[in-house]
Design an enzyme around this catalytic site. Structure first.
Site, mmCIF file in Angstrom:
data_model
loop_
_atom_site.group_PDB
_atom_site.id
_atom_site.type_symbol
_atom_site.label_atom_id
_atom_site.label_comp_id
_atom_site.label_asym_id
_atom_site.label_seq_id
_atom_site.Cartn_x
_atom_site.Cartn_y
_atom_site.Cartn_z
ATOM 1 N N ASN A 95 43.127 49.015 31.674
ATOM 2 C CA ASN A 95 41.745 49.187 32.169
ATOM 3 C C ASN A 95 41.674 50.209 33.296
ATOM 4 O O ASN A 95 41.151 49.960 34.379
ATOM 5 C CB ASN A 95 41.132 47.842 32.594
ATOM 6 C CG ASN A 95 41.830 47.186 33.764
ATOM 7 O OD1 ASN A 95 42.999 47.460 34.048
ATOM 8 N ND2 ASN A 95 41.130 46.312 34.464
ATOM 9 N N ASP A 309 49.412 39.614 37.798
ATOM 10 C CA ASP A 309 48.039 40.143 37.688
ATOM 11 C C ASP A 309 47.705 40.953 38.949
ATOM 12 O O ASP A 309 46.594 40.869 39.470
ATOM 13 C CB ASP A 309 47.013 39.034 37.453
ATOM 14 C CG ASP A 309 45.660 39.590 37.011
ATOM 15 O OD1 ASP A 309 45.560 40.806 36.730
ATOM 16 O OD2 ASP A 309 44.690 38.822 36.965
HETATM 17 O O1 DOR Z 1 41.095 39.414 38.829
HETATM 18 C C1 DOR Z 1 41.170 40.248 37.948
HETATM 19 N N1 DOR Z 1 41.278 41.577 38.233
HETATM 20 N N2 DOR Z 1 41.105 39.846 36.686
HETATM 21 C C2 DOR Z 1 41.042 40.714 35.669
HETATM 22 O O2 DOR Z 1 41.004 40.292 34.544
HETATM 23 C C3 DOR Z 1 40.975 42.164 35.919
HETATM 24 C C4 DOR Z 1 41.576 42.508 37.207
HETATM 25 C C5 DOR Z 1 41.246 43.907 37.670
HETATM 26 O O3 DOR Z 1 41.415 44.848 36.890
HETATM 27 O O4 DOR Z 1 40.876 44.076 38.830
HETATM 28 ZN ZN ZN Z 2 42.661 39.631 32.964
#
Ligand code: DOR
Ligand code: ZN
Length: 436
Positions: A95, A309
């Site tokens: 992303n 994450d």
């Molecule tokens: O907390 C999050 N941040 N969850 C996600 O799914 C995307 C991520 C982001 O790209 O900042």
């Molecule tokens: Zn995610």
């Protein structure tokens, strides 16, 4: 050059090793592991008692933000944070801006990684073009360019049909589909876990069932397609139940849990600081029964991996009303201390299981090298100091962003050194270990 790591406790469950051993590194590779190896012209590094030599840790869920959001993080700053946090490799989410949905973006990320020359970088491609959930990305092209998995992370794959097709294609290329499990209608415009604290603070809720529906859908489609399905950043106890049920039925499902989800609960929304946007992430911090279920899943083997994450956001972007702040926290430089403090020192798991969660299983799920110290393998090594007293200091992090709820926390356990391809890229000055 040759280097002999002498006398540490070596923990490498994939090789059946847990005990005092020497590790001989020849250039970029492991030469051998064994007791009382001769120096044989190698530089001898005495590993002090109490340190533990492990196969390099792999963080399979990291947002490196490049291309397009270099004010949050770059491949260079993110991989510097990785090695400081004990990770020899990271898998990076698509992303970015533009989204990693074609070979040019993948090649750009890999070129930046080669230039930085720190942690290894395994790009993850998008399931759909622009992650918009309409047309499948060219998965063959992504695989050929070097992607190791596909996901529309940040969002779930838009429809069951698209997820089915993604699983079918991914199977042809021996890649897992990594899913951000979330039912969009239940998530709505929620910003925090639906429960006592969201109600108290007047925040719109996201129920655990939003995630569990996504996990159930994926497990069903993994069964129908015979493909590998991986649940990202699992937080809800009903999702764990779906994964456990799938595994019991022989379905190819795996899952990861982030340190914040096995450490914190939604109580952090209210205390010590109410509305702290560094407690806002997606999925959200859940209630105690969910957090406890994640810990139980880590203990009983249902959970395959710990993944951070790592989601860097700029200070100015986070310094807004809770409602308007972006979801996410950084995780690369806090994961190992949190895992040692909360999982190992509490007796939930022992070190070999931690090495499975941080090294063996991420390598297995992504089908990338690593997780082993066998002769001939790349010398990617993480040396940990399980009893080191660590104080988390956001201002001293290598990451370009400092959005962490753990600033000022004192934890037991840290990283002593990180070697990638035999090169010591991080050595903790607080540990009596000389690697140069
Ligand atoms: O907390 C999050 N941040 N969850 C996600 O799914 C995307 C991520 C982001 O790209 O900042
Ligand atoms: Zn995610």
């Amino acid at each position: 050059m040759k280097r002999l790591l002498k006398g540490g406790r070596v923990v490498s469950p994939a090789d059946g090793i847990d005990g005092t051993c020497d590790v001989l590194i020849d250039g970029e590779r492991i030469a051998r592991v064994g007791r009382d190896l001769p120096a044989d012209g190698a530089v001898v590094v005495e590993v002090p008692a109490g340190l533990v030599v492990c196969p390099g840790f792999i963080d399979m869920h990291v947002h490196l933000r490049e291309p397009g959001q270099e004010h949050k993080e770059t491949v260079a700053t993110g991989t510097a944070a990785a090695v400081a946090g004990g990770f020899t490799a990271v898998a990076c989410m698509p992303n970015t801006s533009p989204v990693n949905d074609d070979a040019n973006v993948t090649a750009y990320i890999l070129a930046k990684a080669a230039a930085a020359n720190l942690a290894r970088v395994y790009p993850i491609g998008a399931v759909s073009r622009g992650s918009k959930g309409e047309l499948l990305a060219d998965i063959a092209e992504l695989k050929q360019a070097g992607c190791v998995a596909i996901t529309d992370d940040g969002h779930p794959v838009a429809t069951a049909l698209l997820l089915r097709r993604a699983l079918e294609y991914a199977r042809m290329f021996d890649m897992p589909v990594i899913e951000h499990c979330e039912d969009p209608s239940l998530k709505g415009d929620g910003v925090a876990h639906e429960g006592y604290y969201a109600a108290q603070l007047g925040l719109r809720g996201i129920p655990g069932a939003a995630e569990a529906l996504g996990a159930e859908r994926g497990v069903l489609l993994a069964e129908a397609t015979g493909s590998a399905f991986h649940v990202a950043h699992m937080s809800a106890r009903a999702s764990l139940r779906a994964v456990r049920k799938g595994k019991d039925a022989g379905i190819r499902v795996t899952c990861e849990v982030a340190p914040h989800h096995f450490t914190l609960t939604d109580e952090s929304l209210a205390t010590p600081i109410a509305y702290d946007t560094n407690t806002k992430m997606n999925p959200p911090l859940r209630e105690a029964a969910d957090r406890d279920a994640m810990v139980a899943g880590i203990a009983d083997g249902t959970v395959d991996a710990i993944a951070t994450d790592h989601a860097p956001h700029h200070y100015d972007e986070k310094k807004v009303e809770f409602d308007r702040a972006p979801f996410g926290i950084v995780g690369l430089e806090t994961a190992v201390p949190l895992s040692l403090d909360r999982l190992v020192h509490t007796g939930v798991i022992r070190l070999p299981r931690l090495v499975e969660l941080l090294s063996v299983n991420p390598a297995r799920i992504l089908r990338v090298p690593g997780g082993s110290l066998a002769g001939g393998a790349a010398a990617d090594i993480t040396i940990i100091a399980p009893d080191l007293r660590v104080r988390i200091e956001a201002s001293r992090m290598r990451s370009r962003s400092k959005n962490t709820p753990f600033d000022g926390w004192e934890l037991r356990g840290g990283v002593a050194a990180t070697l990638v391809g035999g090169r010591p890229l991080f050595v903790n000055p607080d540990v009596p270990l000389r690697l140069d």
